[in-house]
Design a protein around this motif. Structure first.
Motif, PDB file in Angstrom:
ATOM      1  N   CYS A 140      -6.302  -1.028  -1.983  1.00 25.98           N
ATOM      2  CA  CYS A 140      -5.839   0.008  -2.865  1.00 25.98           C
ATOM      3  C   CYS A 140      -6.148  -0.240  -4.192  1.00 25.98           C
ATOM      4  N   HIS A 141      -6.705   0.840  -4.880  1.00 30.72           N
ATOM      5  CA  HIS A 141      -7.282   0.374  -6.307  1.00 30.72           C
ATOM      6  C   HIS A 141      -6.039  -0.041  -7.284  1.00 30.72           C
ATOM      7  N   LEU A 142      -4.807   0.314  -6.732  1.00 26.27           N
ATOM      8  CA  LEU A 142      -3.626  -0.225  -7.730  1.00 26.27           C
ATOM      9  C   LEU A 142      -3.795  -1.830  -7.699  1.00 26.27           C
ATOM     10  N   PHE A 169      -6.708   8.253   1.726  1.00 23.84           N
ATOM     11  CA  PHE A 169      -5.218   8.660   1.528  1.00 23.84           C
ATOM     12  C   PHE A 169      -5.045   9.528   0.158  1.00 23.84           C
ATOM     13  N   HIS A 170      -6.029   9.597  -0.724  1.00 23.63           N
ATOM     14  CA  HIS A 170      -5.846  10.062  -2.105  1.00 23.63           C
ATOM     15  C   HIS A 170      -5.258  11.548  -2.132  1.00 23.63           C
ATOM     16  N   CYS A 185     -10.866   6.628  -1.432  1.00 24.74           N
ATOM     17  CA  CYS A 185      -9.542   6.252  -0.712  1.00 24.74           C
ATOM     18  C   CYS A 185      -9.333   7.628   0.267  1.00 24.74           C
ATOM     19  N   HIS A 235       0.353   7.962  -6.251  1.00 22.26           N
ATOM     20  CA  HIS A 235      -0.232   7.350  -6.965  1.00 22.26           C
ATOM     21  C   HIS A 235      -1.775   7.710  -7.535  1.00 22.26           C
ATOM     22  N   ALA A 236      -2.187   8.561  -6.894  1.00 22.53           N
ATOM     23  CA  ALA A 236      -3.906   8.583  -6.925  1.00 22.53           C
ATOM     24  C   ALA A 236      -4.138   8.519  -8.336  1.00 22.53           C
ATOM     25  N   MET A 237      -5.330   8.104  -8.570  1.00 20.29           N
ATOM     26  CA  MET A 237      -6.057   7.871 -10.053  1.00 20.29           C
ATOM     27  C   MET A 237      -7.478   8.805  -9.683  1.00 20.29           C
ATOM     28  N   CYS A 254      -1.589  10.857  -1.868  1.00 22.51           N
ATOM     29  CA  CYS A 254      -1.070   9.801  -2.441  1.00 22.51           C
ATOM     30  C   CYS A 254      -0.308  10.070  -3.855  1.00 22.51           C
ATOM     31  N   HIS A 256       0.947  -1.079   0.147  1.00 23.20           N
ATOM     32  CA  HIS A 256      -0.133   0.112   0.051  1.00 23.20           C
ATOM     33  C   HIS A 256       1.035   1.138  -0.024  1.00 23.20           C
ATOM     34  N   PRO A 257       0.734   2.370  -0.760  1.00 24.73           N
ATOM     35  CA  PRO A 257       1.416   3.405  -0.808  1.00 24.73           C
ATOM     36  C   PRO A 257       1.757   4.098   0.310  1.00 24.73           C
ATOM     37  N   CYS A 275      -9.609   7.028  -7.314  1.00 21.86           N
ATOM     38  CA  CYS A 275      -9.341   6.768  -5.902  1.00 21.86           C
ATOM     39  C   CYS A 275     -10.279   7.873  -5.060  1.00 21.86           C
TER      40      CYS A 275
HETATM   41 FE1  SF4 Z   1      -3.281   5.624  -3.626  1.00 22.18          FE
HETATM   42 FE2  SF4 Z   1      -5.465   5.365  -4.986  1.00 22.18          FE
HETATM   43 FE3  SF4 Z   1      -4.173   3.307  -3.824  1.00 22.18          FE
HETATM   44 FE4  SF4 Z   1      -5.335   5.207  -2.361  1.00 22.18          FE
HETATM   45  S1  SF4 Z   1      -6.639   3.678  -3.702  1.00 22.18           S
HETATM   46  S2  SF4 Z   1      -3.681   4.407  -1.873  1.00 22.18           S
HETATM   47  S3  SF4 Z   1      -5.237   7.026  -3.693  1.00 22.18           S
HETATM   48  S4  SF4 Z   1      -3.516   4.461  -5.321  1.00 22.18           S
END
Ligand code: SF4
Ligand code: ATP
Length: 322
Positions: free
Chosen positions: A313-315, A284-285, A282, A290-292, A288, A245-246, A295
Motif C-alpha cells: 500500500c502506498h500509505l 483496490f483504488h 493499486c 484512502h486512495a491518493m 479505497c 492494508h485498507p 494509487c
Molecule cells: Fe488504498 Fe492507495 Fe493503499 Fe491502494 S495503495 S490500498 S488505493 S491507499
C-alpha cells in the motif's frame, strides 16, 4: 530460522480465454513453514482456489501457469514430470476440497476406499487395520469401515475425505473450503479435529475459507488476496488486531468479533474488478477510502512492516497513516 516447507515466488496464472488472457494470480510470493497453518482470505474471485490448484498443478484448462516458481521441500514443482507429480500428490501434499465429500466412490465401502488409497501408493501392508485407525483419527468409529458413502452424513463423508488426505502422512495439506457445505457445529468440530491432528502429526496446512473469523482463529498466519494480488500477509493475531492494508481493515471490520462470510465484504463499497480489465496501479483504488493520486498510477509493492508482516500500500511507503 527453519527453511520454508513451501516457497512460492512471483507465481503468475492466466486463464487463456477466446477474448484474451485473464491474469488470476499476479506475481504472488509466499512461504509456508513446516507445521504452520497459512490462511488464504479474500473476496470471491480473488484467486484463492487458483493458488491452491496451482500448488499441486491440478489447474483445469484454460488456466496456465505463466511465470514464477513453486518449491516444495527442495522440489521444483513446476518442473516435475507426470511421475514426479504422482509421487508428490497425496504422499507429500494432499488436498481436501469442499466437494471431497461428494467425490467418494458410491459403489465401494469407505474401508475399501481407504485401503485402495493406501495400496495404490505402496502403503497397504497393514490394510484394514490402518484404515480403521484412520477413520478413528477423524472421529468415526472403525465399525463404519463397512459403510457406503450414502449411509453417512455430509459431515462424516467430509471426515472420510480428510482421512483419505491424511492416509499417506503428507507434510502439507491444502484445505480449500473444507467445511463450507456443513453446518456450523459440524464445521467447528471438524476444524478442531484438524488442528489436533496437526499438533499430533506436524503437517502444515494451507487453509482457504470465506469465513474470516474462522480463518483468524484457525490459522497461524493469514495472507489477504485482492484481485489476484497478495496485499497483506502476517501473523493471524497481528492482522486481527492491527491490519495495515485498507482492504484487510475493510474485511476485518466487516466481521469484528463473530465469524462471517466474506464472499462480499459488506463494509467495503463496490465490488472487486474484472480481472480482464483490472484498474491500473493499486487494484483496490476505486474502492479505497484512502486512495491518493499515486494509487491509480503505480502498483504498490509488498513491503516489510513488522516481524513476518508485509503489506502492499502506498500509505505504508509514504509514511502517511490511514
Ligand atoms: Fe488504498 Fe492507495 Fe493503499 Fe491502494 S495503495 S490500498 S488505493 S491507499
Ligand atoms: P471463490 O471464493 O469464489 O472460490 P476464488 O478467490 O477462489 O473465488 P478463483 O476461483 O481462483 O477465485 O478465480 C480467480 C479469478 O480467475 C476469477 O476472478 C476469474 O476472473 C478467473 N477465472 C477463474 N476460472 C476461470 C475460467 N474458467 N475462465 C476464465 N477466468 C477464470
Amino acid at each position: 530460522m527453519a527453511e520454508p516447507l513451501l516457497s512460492i515466488r512471483d507465481l503468475c496464472v492466466d486463464y487463456v480465454t477466446a477474448d484474451g488472457p485473464v491474469r488470476a494470480l499476479d506475481r504472488v510470493s509466499l512461504d509456508v513453514m513446516p507445521g504452520e497453518t497459512l490462511g488464504i482470505a479474500g473476496e470471491s474471485g480473488s484467486g484463492k482456489s487458483t493458488l491452491a490448484q496451482a500448488l499441486i498443478r491440478v489447474l483445469p484448462p484454460p488456466a496456465v501457469i505463466t511465470g514464477g516458481s513453486v518449491v516444495f521441500d527442495g522440489l521444483d514443482v513446476l518442473a516435475l514430470d507426470e511421475q514426479g507429480l504422482r509421487d508428490l500428490r497425496w504422499k507429500r501434499i494432499a488436498m481436501v476440497f469442499q466437494s471431497s465429500m461428494d467425490a467418494l466412490n458410491p459403489v465401494i465401502t469407505v474401508g475399501e476406499q481407504l485401503t485402495d488409497t493406501l495400496s495404490a501408493h505402496g502403503a497397504g501392508q497393514q490394510g484394514r487395520e490402518r484404515a480403521g485407525e484412520l477413520l478413528e483419527l477423524v472421529g468415526i468409529p472403525a465399525e463404519r469401515l463397512t459403510a457406503f458413502a450414502h449411509q453417512l452424513s455430509g459431515g462424516m463423508r467430509q471426515r472420510v475425505g480428510i482421512a483419505l488426505a491424511l492416509a499417506l502422512e503428507p507434510s502439507l495439506v491444502i484445505l480449500d473450503e473444507p467445511t463450507t457445505a456443513l453446518d456450523v457445529i459440524v464445521e467447528r468440530d471438524i476444524l478442531a479435529e484438524i488442528r489436533n491432528l496437526q499438533r499430533a502429526r506436524g503437517f502444515a496446512a494451507v487453509f482457504i475459507t470465506h469465513d474470516i473469523g474462522r480463518m483468524l482463529q484457525f490459522s497461524d498466519r493469514v495472507a489477504i488476496f485482492y484481485a489476484g494480488r497478495l496485499v497483506e500477509v502476517g501473523p493471524a493475531r497481528t492482522l486481527a488486531d492491527e491490519p495495515r492494508h485498507p482492504y484487510t481493515r475493510g474485511l476485518i471490520n466487516a466481521f469484528p468479533s463473530v465469524h462471517g462470510d466474506m464472499r462480499k465484504a459488506a463494509s467495503i463499497p463496490g465490488s472487486p474488478p474484472s480481472l480482464r480489465t483490472p484498474p491500473p496501479g493499486c487494484r483496490f483504488h476505486p474502492r479505497c477510502p484512502h486512495a491518493m493520486e499515486v494509487c491509480s498510477q503505480r502498483q504498490p509493492e509488498l513491503v516489510q512492516i513488522g516481524p513476518r508482516h508485509a503489506a502492499a500500500c502506498h500509505l505504508l511507503i509514504s509514511g502517511e497513516s490511514a
